[in-house]
Enzyme design. Structure first.
Site, mmCIF file in Angstrom:
data_model
loop_
_atom_site.group_PDB
_atom_site.id
_atom_site.type_symbol
_atom_site.label_atom_id
_atom_site.label_comp_id
_atom_site.label_asym_id
_atom_site.label_seq_id
_atom_site.Cartn_x
_atom_site.Cartn_y
_atom_site.Cartn_z
ATOM 1 N N LYS A 22 0.840 -1.210 0.000
ATOM 2 C CA LYS A 22 0.000 0.000 0.000
ATOM 3 C C LYS A 22 0.868 1.252 0.000
ATOM 4 O O LYS A 22 0.663 2.164 -0.801
ATOM 5 C CB LYS A 22 -0.896 -0.004 1.251
ATOM 6 C CG LYS A 22 -1.513 1.334 1.556
ATOM 7 C CD LYS A 22 -2.399 1.323 2.785
ATOM 8 C CE LYS A 22 -1.699 1.523 4.111
ATOM 9 N NZ LYS A 22 -1.393 2.923 4.467
ATOM 10 N N ASN A 23 1.842 1.300 0.913
ATOM 11 C CA ASN A 23 2.586 2.550 1.083
ATOM 12 C C ASN A 23 3.609 2.796 -0.021
ATOM 13 O O ASN A 23 4.141 3.903 -0.138
ATOM 14 C CB ASN A 23 3.250 2.585 2.466
ATOM 15 C CG ASN A 23 2.218 2.803 3.567
ATOM 16 O OD1 ASN A 23 1.055 3.128 3.277
ATOM 17 N ND2 ASN A 23 2.613 2.617 4.811
ATOM 18 N N CYS A 115 -4.710 12.722 13.413
ATOM 19 C CA CYS A 115 -5.424 11.466 13.215
ATOM 20 C C CYS A 115 -5.218 10.616 14.458
ATOM 21 O O CYS A 115 -4.539 11.033 15.392
ATOM 22 C CB CYS A 115 -4.964 10.754 11.946
ATOM 23 S SG CYS A 115 -3.377 9.972 12.098
ATOM 24 N N ARG A 120 0.607 14.549 13.467
ATOM 25 C CA ARG A 120 1.041 14.339 12.089
ATOM 26 C C ARG A 120 0.974 15.587 11.196
ATOM 27 O O ARG A 120 0.269 15.615 10.193
ATOM 28 C CB ARG A 120 0.253 13.188 11.454
ATOM 29 C CG ARG A 120 0.399 11.904 12.233
ATOM 30 C CD ARG A 120 -0.294 10.749 11.570
ATOM 31 N NE ARG A 120 0.466 10.202 10.456
ATOM 32 C CZ ARG A 120 0.028 9.229 9.678
ATOM 33 N NH1 ARG A 120 -1.167 8.724 9.870
ATOM 34 N NH2 ARG A 120 0.764 8.756 8.703
ATOM 35 N N ASP A 303 4.772 0.479 12.021
ATOM 36 C CA ASP A 303 3.574 -0.172 11.469
ATOM 37 C C ASP A 303 3.470 -1.648 11.880
ATOM 38 O O ASP A 303 2.492 -2.311 11.542
ATOM 39 C CB ASP A 303 3.566 -0.066 9.935
ATOM 40 C CG ASP A 303 3.296 1.349 9.461
ATOM 41 O OD1 ASP A 303 2.884 2.189 10.273
ATOM 42 O OD2 ASP A 303 3.498 1.620 8.256
ATOM 43 N N ARG A 395 -8.716 -0.462 5.026
ATOM 44 C CA ARG A 395 -7.904 0.588 4.393
ATOM 45 C C ARG A 395 -6.587 0.024 3.885
ATOM 46 O O ARG A 395 -6.031 0.528 2.917
ATOM 47 C CB ARG A 395 -7.580 1.693 5.406
ATOM 48 C CG ARG A 395 -8.774 2.533 5.781
ATOM 49 C CD ARG A 395 -8.328 3.658 6.656
ATOM 50 N NE ARG A 395 -7.188 4.327 6.032
ATOM 51 C CZ ARG A 395 -6.409 5.205 6.623
ATOM 52 N NH1 ARG A 395 -6.621 5.541 7.869
ATOM 53 N NH2 ARG A 395 -5.404 5.767 5.982
HETATM 54 N N1 EPU Z 1 6.233 14.740 11.072
HETATM 55 C C1 EPU Z 1 6.271 16.070 11.389
HETATM 56 N N2 EPU Z 1 6.246 16.995 10.371
HETATM 57 C C2 EPU Z 1 6.186 16.630 9.063
HETATM 58 C C3 EPU Z 1 6.138 15.265 8.742
HETATM 59 C C4 EPU Z 1 6.177 14.330 9.771
HETATM 60 O O1 EPU Z 1 6.326 16.439 12.569
HETATM 61 O O2 EPU Z 1 6.171 17.514 8.196
HETATM 62 C C5 EPU Z 1 6.279 13.731 12.142
HETATM 63 C C6 EPU Z 1 5.011 12.888 12.214
HETATM 64 O O3 EPU Z 1 3.978 13.520 12.923
HETATM 65 C C7 EPU Z 1 5.524 11.616 12.850
HETATM 66 C C8 EPU Z 1 6.962 11.507 12.308
HETATM 67 O O4 EPU Z 1 7.312 12.818 11.858
HETATM 68 O O5 EPU Z 1 5.552 11.769 14.232
HETATM 69 C C9 EPU Z 1 7.152 10.532 11.165
HETATM 70 O O6 EPU Z 1 6.133 10.704 10.221
HETATM 71 P P1 EPU Z 1 6.272 10.374 8.665
HETATM 72 O O7 EPU Z 1 6.153 11.655 7.925
HETATM 73 O O8 EPU Z 1 7.459 9.525 8.401
HETATM 74 O O9 EPU Z 1 4.954 9.506 8.447
HETATM 75 P P2 EPU Z 1 4.099 9.505 7.134
HETATM 76 O O10 EPU Z 1 4.968 9.725 5.981
HETATM 77 O O11 EPU Z 1 2.922 10.376 7.329
HETATM 78 C C10 EPU Z 1 4.343 6.967 6.540
HETATM 79 C C11 EPU Z 1 3.400 5.806 6.357
HETATM 80 C C12 EPU Z 1 2.840 5.390 7.715
HETATM 81 C C13 EPU Z 1 4.011 4.999 8.605
HETATM 82 C C14 EPU Z 1 5.006 6.169 8.712
HETATM 83 C C15 EPU Z 1 6.251 5.848 9.495
HETATM 84 C C16 EPU Z 1 2.532 6.159 4.124
HETATM 85 C C17 EPU Z 1 1.402 6.518 3.250
HETATM 86 N N3 EPU Z 1 2.333 6.217 5.455
HETATM 87 O O12 EPU Z 1 3.555 8.012 7.126
HETATM 88 O O13 EPU Z 1 1.997 4.266 7.492
HETATM 89 O O14 EPU Z 1 3.554 4.656 9.887
HETATM 90 O O15 EPU Z 1 5.413 6.588 7.394
HETATM 91 O O16 EPU Z 1 6.918 4.776 8.951
HETATM 92 O O17 EPU Z 1 3.599 5.790 3.637
HETATM 93 C C18 EPU Z 1 0.191 2.808 7.909
HETATM 94 O O18 EPU Z 1 0.400 2.280 6.802
HETATM 95 O O19 EPU Z 1 -0.587 2.313 8.771
HETATM 96 C C19 EPU Z 1 0.867 4.068 8.241
HETATM 97 C C20 EPU Z 1 0.436 4.870 9.206
#
Ligand code: EPU
Length: 418
Positions: A22-23, A115, A120, A303, A395
């Site tokens: 998915k990701n 969320c 996030r 995850d 999802r």
């Molecule tokens: N963060 C910030 N500011 C930003 C971006 C991130 O503070 O601008 C923080 C987030 O709040 C979090 C941390 O940095 O505390 C890491 O977040 P990241 O941006 O890496 O998460 P993401 O890109 O939103 C993806 C996956 C998630 C997975 C995380 C961590 C996708 C679509 N989603 O989320 O997947 O948990 O990386 O590996 O790739 C899931 O599939 O269930 C899922 C939540």
């Protein structure tokens, strides 16, 4: 609404095939906005978040067609926005930000808001786009991005962000000059996206490491792509074998992406061997209590934390599980405790004292991976578990209950009156 009804206490036995990731699929679908034409994407899992991303692409003007594969045609754009209605159901909708800015120099994306697993924010995505010359305004809950001149920049993320790295890579491939991302995410999904961008004609170096260098080019050309296997589904299946004391052969197993989990599961007492792309996993008796702390890849994936906690809840001994990525990712804990688990939380640390067995109970899914952990707990528990709000599970897992049922699990989807 639907619920899952699980009669637990039966080991799973058989063969399962892991679906596409998915990701990895989400940013790769979004990246088709970067090249006009017809994109054929293979191994895209059929699940709700992918449906949401496809609807978003259609909103932007693309045409989508499902056959064995997903075809996206991106010959025209009718909108530059990710509307609130879609973003609120799937935060990963922000993944159109990078490609829209890269291709059209403009985007309007609803701010995702918090969320279940944490606040996030996307501040790091926006700061990086600003460094590349974009002007950013916040209007009525939307972030509006406009870049008269999108140029390369030296970007350092102050913490690792997966979708942030992906968005900036996608914006940078069509920017003028060179962009360097420091402290980049090293997740396999980032590498899959980079491989696809390179196949389309982009110049991206270093993906998989913490420094990615992108030299902008004038245009990209569509190319077919086969998405990698879903390491989180594969890991969940390993733990289904572990927690039920069963035995599974897991096909399309992405072993190189799961080294940390496999090591920890072996430490806990599971037998796992990998031959080619098939893993043979066997659980036996109660696992040993093992400590883990989540971390960006190649560390222990956040995850997989909830599923690992379900497994540790029946361990011999105590396990300390530390969540370092999201501030609120222990929503499964009260539900596991309703099933008899003994878990105490202190901030980002959960102390799990193993119990001899879990007992079936009505429980509620709160987010995607929490639901998977409750499915695992239900498979192991004595008696019946009813898992409500399974739209969270849908999802991100393709046919999970069918796959488990084919391996002997008693798990059924039923209409839920509530
Ligand atoms: N963060 C910030 N500011 C930003 C971006 C991130 O503070 O601008 C923080 C987030 O709040 C979090 C941390 O940095 O505390 C890491 O977040 P990241 O941006 O890496 O998460 P993401 O890109 O939103 C993806 C996956 C998630 C997975 C995380 C961590 C996708 C679509 N989603 O989320 O997947 O948990 O990386 O590996 O790739 C899931 O599939 O269930 C899922 C939540």
């Amino acid at each position: 609404m639907e619920k899952l009804v699980i009669q637990g206490g039966r080991p799973v036995h058989g063969t399962v095939k892991v679906s596409g990731s998915k990701n990895a699929a989400l940013p790769i679908i979004a990246s088709s906005l970067l090249a006009a034409g017809s994109h054929t994407l293979h191994n895209i899992p059929r699940l709700r978040d992918i449906g949401t991303m496809v609807r978003l692409m259609e909103h932007i003007g693309a045409e989508a067609e499902w056959g064995d594969s997903l075809t996206i045609r991106t010959n025209r754009f009718s909108a530059i926005e990710a509307p609130y209605d879609l973003v609120k159901t799937m935060r990963a909708s922000v993944l159109v930000l990078g490609p829209l800015v890269g291709q059209l120099r403009r985007a309007r994306v609803s701010l995702p808001g918090g969320c279940a697993i944490g606040a996030r924010p996307i501040d790091m995505h926006l700061k990086a786009l600003e460094a590349m010359g974009a002007k950013i305004e916040l209007k009525e809950g939307y972030v509006e991005v406009f870049a008269r001149h999108l140029h390369g920049a030296d970007i350092t993320f102050n913490r690792v962000t997966v979708t942030g790295t992906e968005n900036i890579m996608m914006a940078a491939v069509l920017a003028d000059g060179t962009t360097t991302i420091h402290n980049a995410a090293r997740e396999p999904e980032v590498v899959d996206l980079a491989d696809h961008l390179v196949a389309m004609g982009a110049v991206v170096e270093g993906a998989g490491g913490d420094r990615i260098v992108i030299h902008g080019v004038d245009e990209l050309t569509p190319k077919p792509h086969t998405v990698i296997s879903d390491r989180i589904e594969a890991g969940t299946m390993l733990m289904a074998a572990g927690i039920t004391g069963g035995e599974l052969s897991i096909e399309n197993f992405p072993a190189a992406m799961l080294e940390t989990l496999v090591t920890r599961l072996k430490d806990a007492g599971m037998s796992i061997t990998v031959e080619g792309n098939v893993a043979h996993a066997r659980g036996g008796g109660r696992p040993r209590g093992i400590n883990v702390a989540t971390a960006p890849h190649p560390g222990f994936a956040t995850d997989l934390q909830a599923q690992f906690m379900a497994y540790m809840s029946i361990a011999n001994g105590t396990s300390i599980i530390t969540e370092t990525i999201f501030e609120n990712r222990f929503m499964h804990v009260p539900e596991l405790m309703r099933m008899g688990a003994d878990i105490a939380i202190d901030g980002g640390i959960a102390v799990v004292k193993g119990v001899a067995s879990l007992k079936g109970a009505p429980v509620m899914a709160t987010d995607l991976r929490a639901s998977a952990s409750l499915v695992l707990a239900g498979l192991a528990a004595e008696g019946t578990t009813e898992l409500r709000r399974i739209y969270h599970l849908d999802r991100g897992y393709e046919r999970i209950e069918a796959k488990l049922r084919e391996c002997g699990a008693r798990i059924e989807r039923q209409e839920d009156a509530e």
